[in-house]
Enzyme design. Structure first.
Site, PDB file in Angstrom:
ATOM      1  N   CYS A  79     -13.310 -33.952  29.186  1.00  0.00           N
ATOM      2  CA  CYS A  79     -14.569 -34.152  28.483  1.00  0.00           C
ATOM      3  C   CYS A  79     -15.688 -33.285  29.101  1.00  0.00           C
ATOM      4  O   CYS A  79     -15.680 -32.074  28.916  1.00  0.00           O
ATOM      5  CB  CYS A  79     -14.904 -35.644  28.455  1.00  0.00           C
ATOM      6  SG  CYS A  79     -16.050 -36.050  27.138  1.00  0.00           S
ATOM      7  N   HIS A 168     -10.371 -38.764  27.110  1.00  0.00           N
ATOM      8  CA  HIS A 168     -10.300 -39.349  28.461  1.00  0.00           C
ATOM      9  C   HIS A 168      -8.946 -40.023  28.670  1.00  0.00           C
ATOM     10  O   HIS A 168      -8.833 -41.234  28.433  1.00  0.00           O
ATOM     11  CB  HIS A 168     -11.383 -40.413  28.624  1.00  0.00           C
ATOM     12  CG  HIS A 168     -12.774 -39.876  28.706  1.00  0.00           C
ATOM     13  ND1 HIS A 168     -13.420 -39.642  29.896  1.00  0.00           N
ATOM     14  CD2 HIS A 168     -13.646 -39.535  27.732  1.00  0.00           C
ATOM     15  CE1 HIS A 168     -14.634 -39.186  29.654  1.00  0.00           C
ATOM     16  NE2 HIS A 168     -14.801 -39.108  28.356  1.00  0.00           N
ATOM     17  N   GLU A 170      -7.731 -40.943  31.342  1.00  0.00           N
ATOM     18  CA  GLU A 170      -7.876 -41.919  32.439  1.00  0.00           C
ATOM     19  C   GLU A 170      -8.401 -43.265  31.940  1.00  0.00           C
ATOM     20  O   GLU A 170      -8.412 -44.232  32.690  1.00  0.00           O
ATOM     21  CB  GLU A 170      -8.795 -41.348  33.543  1.00  0.00           C
ATOM     22  CG  GLU A 170     -10.289 -41.378  33.261  1.00  0.00           C
ATOM     23  CD  GLU A 170     -10.769 -40.312  32.282  1.00  0.00           C
ATOM     24  OE1 GLU A 170      -9.927 -39.585  31.707  1.00  0.00           O
ATOM     25  OE2 GLU A 170     -11.993 -40.212  32.078  1.00  0.00           O
TER      26      GLU A 170
HETATM   27  N1  GLN Z   1     -21.447 -35.488  26.090  1.00  0.00           N
HETATM   28  C1  GLN Z   1     -21.124 -35.205  27.471  1.00  0.00           C
HETATM   29  C2  GLN Z   1     -21.590 -33.818  27.868  1.00  0.00           C
HETATM   30  O1  GLN Z   1     -21.922 -33.043  27.034  1.00  0.00           O
HETATM   31  C3  GLN Z   1     -19.649 -35.340  27.718  1.00  0.00           C
HETATM   32  C4  GLN Z   1     -19.221 -36.750  27.476  1.00  0.00           C
HETATM   33  C5  GLN Z   1     -18.138 -37.234  28.363  1.00  0.00           C
HETATM   34  O2  GLN Z   1     -17.773 -36.617  29.364  1.00  0.00           O
HETATM   35  N2  GLN Z   1     -17.635 -38.391  28.058  1.00  0.00           N
HETATM   36  O3  GLN Z   1     -21.624 -33.511  29.033  1.00  0.00           O
END
Ligand code: GLN
Length: 186
Positions: A79, A168, A170
């Site tokens: 992410c 994610h 995890e």
């Molecule tokens: N929206 C977050 C970002 O742009 C990422 C979201 C996440 O890691 N769950 O950094």
């Protein structure tokens, strides 16, 4: 195998819990001196990529980690971690910029910010995927391998020593993607 987990902000503890379940030794990277002992792989967790990018520089972690990644340290970005590795970032600024992908931040909009699905991950079959204000990958370079897509949008990819997922793993019961990364790193 000793895995360093970037622990400045975000969902780092959950990665540690997965590695515990897999019986893999790990430690948290919070400051420069945490990099003194050698380690074999790095996890960049989810969280807020802009905050992590700033902290990486403020804490003097940016240069040594980027150099290690460029030298081949296996790295898994989930992410926000995906965003940190992307060469181009729509809606943000690149951080390490080591992976030949373009990431679109907050790509699913506010309403659809979080969702759960199951999709095919190359070599792993159908796995659970939890997305939280997730990015997706809008384009990849010639050396990047696409590993998973959801509704035609790329959500997992690898390139040399780098693995990224927009979701994610995890936060699900499945250990498959972490095992996949550890195999990559071994
Ligand atoms: N929206 C977050 C970002 O742009 C990422 C979201 C996440 O890691 N769950 O950094």
């Amino acid at each position: 195998m000793r895995v360093g987990i970037l622990a400045l902000q975000g969902a780092f503890a959950e990665h540690g819990a997965v590695l515990d379940r897999l019986g893999v030794s790990h430690f948290e990277i919070r400051q420069r001196r945490d990099l003194e002992a050698p380690f074999d792989a790095l996890i960049l967790p989810g969280g807020e990529s802009t905050a992590m990018g700033k902290l990486l520089r403020d804490l003097d972690l940016f240069d040594p980690l980027r150099t290690s990644i460029l030298q081949g340290l296996p790295v898994f970005g989930t992410c926000a971690g995906l965003i940190l590795l992307a060469r181009d970032v729509e809606g943000g600024v690149p951080c390490f910029g080591t992976m030949d992908i373009c990431a679109r931040r907050n790509a699913y909009g506010r309403q659809l910010g979080s969702f759960h699905t199951e999709e095919i991950f190359d070599g792993l079959g159908r796995i659970p995927m939890t997305f939280i204000r997730a990015p997706y990958i809008c384009s990849v370079g010639p050396k990047t391998r696409i590993l998973a897509s959801v509704d035609g949008r790329i959500v997992a990819a690898s390139q040399e020593n780098m693995l990224v997922t927009a979701f994610h793993p995890e936060l699900t019961d499945s250990l498959a993607v972490h095992q996949y990364f550890l195999n990559m790193a071994a």
